[in-house]
Structure formats: structure tokens, C-alpha cells
Design a protein around this motif. Structure first.
Motif, PDB file in Angstrom:
ATOM      1  N   THR A 102       3.498 -15.797  -6.618  1.00 18.22           N
ATOM      2  CA  THR A 102       2.828 -15.083  -5.532  1.00 18.22           C
ATOM      3  C   THR A 102       3.878 -14.373  -4.686  1.00 18.22           C
ATOM      4  OG1 THR A 102       2.906 -16.977  -4.020  1.00 18.22           O
ATOM      5  CG2 THR A 102       1.001 -16.826  -5.501  1.00 18.22           C
ATOM      6  N   GLN A 117       1.421  -4.088   0.686  1.00 17.40           N
ATOM      7  CA  GLN A 117       0.148  -4.584   1.220  1.00 17.40           C
ATOM      8  C   GLN A 117      -0.715  -3.426   1.695  1.00 17.40           C
ATOM      9  OE1 GLN A 117      -1.227  -7.590   1.541  1.00 17.40           O
ATOM     10  NE2 GLN A 117       0.370  -9.153   1.467  1.00 17.40           N
ATOM     11  N   ILE A 121      -2.143  -3.155  -2.349  1.00 17.42           N
ATOM     12  CA  ILE A 121      -2.976  -4.354  -2.408  1.00 17.42           C
ATOM     13  C   ILE A 121      -4.328  -4.132  -1.745  1.00 17.42           C
ATOM     14  CG2 ILE A 121      -3.130  -6.775  -1.711  1.00 17.42           C
ATOM     15  CD1 ILE A 121      -0.103  -6.931  -1.974  1.00 17.42           C
ATOM     16  N   GLU A 161      -1.401 -11.158  -6.355  1.00 13.99           N
ATOM     17  CA  GLU A 161      -1.944 -10.934  -5.014  1.00 13.99           C
ATOM     18  C   GLU A 161      -3.142 -10.004  -5.046  1.00 13.99           C
ATOM     19  OE1 GLU A 161      -1.703 -11.958  -0.955  1.00 13.99           O
ATOM     20  OE2 GLU A 161      -0.529 -12.666  -2.672  1.00 13.99           O
TER      21      GLU A 161
END
Length: 464
Positions: A102, A117, A121, A161
């Protein structure tokens, strides 16, 4: 009347005989046709079995079918692959639930993780929010930098993720000796990725597959690169597909210009600085103590590791995996950004002076994340090696074990770093200087010999 009755009786007998003969002939014909049909069917079945036995791809096809069933079971939904090419690609699909890495296992790259992110993501998790011309999924992410800095590990953590299926593309999977099969396999990559989306297409050492298109290379190789780029971001590519191409390389300059353009996010994963090396060492030792027990780690080191764990902040500096790599990173591309201070990016408070981890970090200048992992592995093996002859309990891992390894250990990535530095200088490295000097001396001797022979010939002609 008697004559008429006899005549009718004869005619009846003749008709019965003809009917019996016709019935026998029909039965014979039916039998012959049936025998011929069964013979043809048996011959076809035998020929089909023989061809299957001689098929060189038989094992791959059977394995692909089994992997397809297993893939449907792992994903919890049916996956209908079309044709043998998608069956071959299905062998490379990895369920995100089976990836045991992770983002918390990656230390020292918080600024890169924060950017991922935001740009990768979140769009993959919430694709319904990114459907406009400005709000859209980034189609390509490139991780480049020296070997051993954790690019592959970060790619796996990103897939985990995002909860995205991970397809590892390799040259052995895509390239075929049959003309045209490579293009069909590449088309199968994208069609299968669309069926199991969200999907990350990972290409390790991407420069080997999508390098510069040159006039001297084979036309099949050029067609392969063109096919991949057209399906990636071309006329036929779907704008709403939840597919990301993730590449890793240590030779970014060898990539084709069109490929570089499609990697809208590019992150340079550099060698770890002192603060990052200190973090990696502490977290590797923490995992060692967690797996074997605190008694296998020196109390001084254990206290320092626990202290760092209590003072850790930030989502990306919580752990470091086996083979974990960290480094200061530079970010380029759309939406790129991040912290410029390596220590701040790591999110870890620097320990006080005189600590053992700091001393180790200062002595491992130029080490990559994989080098630090190998260093810890070799040091951890010393107590077990010493205790093996007497079958006693191993001593705790201490600083003296690291000192013993550092006295004779040369990090594997140092040779690669020196080679790259020599290429940037335009040379071939210090190690090649004696060989080049010998070559120059040989050339000079040959040149002098040629001049001497020509001078001698001219003198002989003058004397004549």
C-alpha cells in the motif's frame, strides 16, 4: 375368369418381389451412407485431436482459460474474454486485493503520493465526477530515476490504493513471431482493460517497448508502437475510459517523443537523502522486530525505532516494505506539485544527534532504497549465522553487525550510477581509461609502422 385370376396373382407376386428387392437396396444404401458419415466424423475427430496435440500454444491456451475462470472468481464478476488474444493477456491480470503493498509501505515520497492522490487515485475511484473537458482522468504516469529507488513498488501501491486491476505488460507477452499477432495482442490489451476497468497498465522498463522509432528497426516493431499509441490516446480511444498507463524507466531520454507527450504526469524518483535513508532504516528494522520479535533487535536500536514510530506524521511515512525505496522526487506534468524540502516531504521529525540510525544514514551516502534493504538483510543474517553451529539463540541485531557489513559491502546500484554519470559526461567511465590508453598506443604503433614502411619505399625508389 380363371385366367384373369391367375394373371392378377402373378402380377401380385411380381410386385411383392420388386418391393422386397427395393427394400433390400434401400437398406444397403442407408447402411453405406451411414458408414461413410461415421467414417468421416471419426476421421475429423482424429484429425482435430492430432492438430490440438501438435499446437505449440496448447498449454498457453489451457492456462489462459484457467486464469480467465480464476480471474472471474477473484473479481467476483464474470469476465467474458473474446478470442485467444484476450485469453493470453488475461494471464497478466492481477487482482488489487492480492497486492500486499500500500502507499503506507512507501516512505519518503509523500509529495509524489499527494499529487497522485489528487490526479490519479481520486479520478479512478470517482470516475463519475471527471467527465468534462477539464475534469478528466490522466491517461499516463511516468516514474523515472536511478535503479532501485522504488518505482515498481510505488506502481503496485498505486494499483492497490485505486482498487484497480493491474496488468503487467511484458515484451514476452506482446511480441510474437507471427506477423500481425503483436498488433492483435495490443488491441486485446485495451479491450480487456476496458472490460475490467478501472485498470492500470504497467510497463516496467518502458523504454524497451516504446523507445524511439528509428528507420533501421523492423516494421513490425514500429507498427506495434503506433498501434499502442493510437489505442492509448488516438482517434479510436474512448475519452471516458478508466484506464491509466503507468510506466517506469531509468532512461527517460530513450522514450519516443509521442510517448513522452502521452505521459501527462512525470515524476522523477531520486536517490534518498539522509533524512529519507534514516527513515527507511528505522522502518525496515521496525518490520524486522515485528516479524521476529523485539528480542531480536538491540534494545538501543529498538528504543530509537519505537521513538521514531511515535513521532511519525503523514500518511506516506508510516512504513517501508521489503525492497522499499524512497527518494527525493521531482514532479513534472499537468497538475504536478509537491514539497521541495526532502525532510518536510518525508513528514518525519529528525532525530537528535548521536543516534545510531543517523550514523548509519550518514555512512550510506548514495545508497538506494534497495541497497539499504540489502544492507539490513545482510546485517540481520550475521547473528543467525553465528548461532547456527551451536544451535543457540541468535544475538540481537546491533550496530556492530552493520559495521561488519559496511566494511566490505559495495551497493549494487553504485555501478549503475557511475555508468549514468559517465554517459552524462560524454565518456565511458574511469575504469575504461587503461583500456583506451592501450588502444591508443596500439593505433600509434600501427601508424608509425605505416609511415616507416612508406618512407623506406620512397628511399628505395630514390636510390633506383
Amino acid at each position: 375368369m380363371v385366367w384373369l385370376g391367375e394373371t392378377l396373382q402373378k402380377l401380385g407376386s411380381a410386385a411383392v418381389k420388386m418391393a422386397q428387392n427395393t427394400s433390400r437396396n434401400n437398406k444397403s444404401t442407408i447402411f453405406e451412407v451411414s458408414y461413410l458419415g461415421l467414417s468421416l466424423l471419426g476421421s475429423w475427430l482424429i484429425l482435430r485431436w492430432a492438430l490440438k496435440q501438435m499446437d505449440p500454444t496448447k498449454k498457453n491456451v489451457e492456462t489462459a482459460k484457467q486464469r480467465k475462470k480464476a480471474l472471474s472468481k477473484r473479481l467476483g464478476r464474470p469476465v467474458n474474454t473474446d478470442g485467444q488474444y484476450e485469453d493470453v493477456i488475461a494471464q497478466e491480470v492481477v487482482n488489487p486485493a492480492h497486492i500486499n503493498i500500500t502507499l503506507q509501505d512507501v516512505g519518503g515520497l509523500d509529495h509524489i503520493i499527494e499529487d497522485l492522490q489528487r490526479n490519479v487515485i481520486t479520478p479512478m475511484r470517482r470516475p463519475e465526477l471527471f467527465r468534462t473537458s477539464l475534469l478528466r482522468q490522466k491517461r499516463g504516469v511516468l516514474l523515472y530515476g536511478p535503479p532501485g529507488t522504488g518505482k515498481t513498488m510505488l506502481a503496485k501501491a498505486l494499483a492497490s490504493e485505486c482498487n484497480a486491476c493491474f496488468i503487467n505488460l511484458k515484451a514476452s507477452t506482446l511480441l510474437s513471431k507471427w506477423y500481425g499477432d503483436t498488433n492483435k495482442l495490443i488491441a486485446a490489451v485495451w479491450s480487456l482493460a476496458a472490460k475490467i476497468a478501472p485498470t492500470i497498465l504497467f510497463i516496467d522498463e518502458v523504454d524497451s517497448l516504446l523507445g524511439h522509432r528509428r528507420a533501421v528497426e523492423h516494421e513490425a516493431t514500429t507498427a506495434m508502437k503506433t498501434e499502442f499509441m493510437q489505442l492509448w490516446d488516438g482517434f479510436e480511444s474512448a475519452s471516458d475510459s478508466n484506464i491509466v498507463v503507468l510506466g517506469a524507466t531509468n532512461k527517460r531520454d530513450d522514450l519516443d517523443d509521442a510517448v513522452l507527450r502521452r505521459f501527462s504526469l512525470q515524476y522523477e524518483v531520486r536517490l534518498p537523502q539522509r533524512a529519507q535513508r534514516e527513515t527507511i532504516l528505522g522502518l525496515l528494522l521496525a518490520r524486522h522486530a515485528r516479524e521476529l520479535g523485539a528480542q531480536y533487535l538491540d534494545p538501543t536500536l529498538m528504543a530509537e525505532v519505537e521513538g521514531r514510530a511515535r513521532g511519525t506524521a503523514g500518511p506516506g511515512a508510516a512504513a517501508a516494505g521489503a525492497g522499499a525505496a524512497a527518494g527525493a522526487g521531482a514532479v513534472t506534468g499537468a497538475g504536478a506539485g509537491g514539497a521541495s524540502n526532502p525532510g518536510a516531504a518525508n513528514g518525519t521529525a529528525a532525530p537528535t544527534g548521536g543516534s545510531a540510525l543517523r550514523a548509519l544514514a550518514e555512512r550510506t551516502e548514495g545508497y538506494s532504497g534497495s541497497d539499504l534493504t540489502e544492507l539490513c538483510s545482510m546485517a540481520a543474517a550475521i547473528p543467525f549465522h553465528d548461532a547456527a553451529p551451536t544451535q543457540s539463540s541468535p544475538a540481537p541485531l546491533s550496530l556492530r553487525h552493520f559495521e561488519a557489513v559496511l566494511a566490505a559491502y559495495t551497493p549494487p546500484s553504485r555501478a549503475a550510477q557511475e555508468t549514468q554519470a559517465a554517459k552524462r559526461r560524454g565518456g565511458r567511465g574511469v575504469a575504461d581509461l587503461p583500456a583506451r590508453e592501450d588502444s591508443m598506443r596500439v593505433l600509434a604503433a600501427m601508424f608509425n609502422s605505416m609511415l616507416g614502411s612508406q618512407q623506406q619505399e620512397s628511399e628505395e625508389e630514390g636510390s633506383v
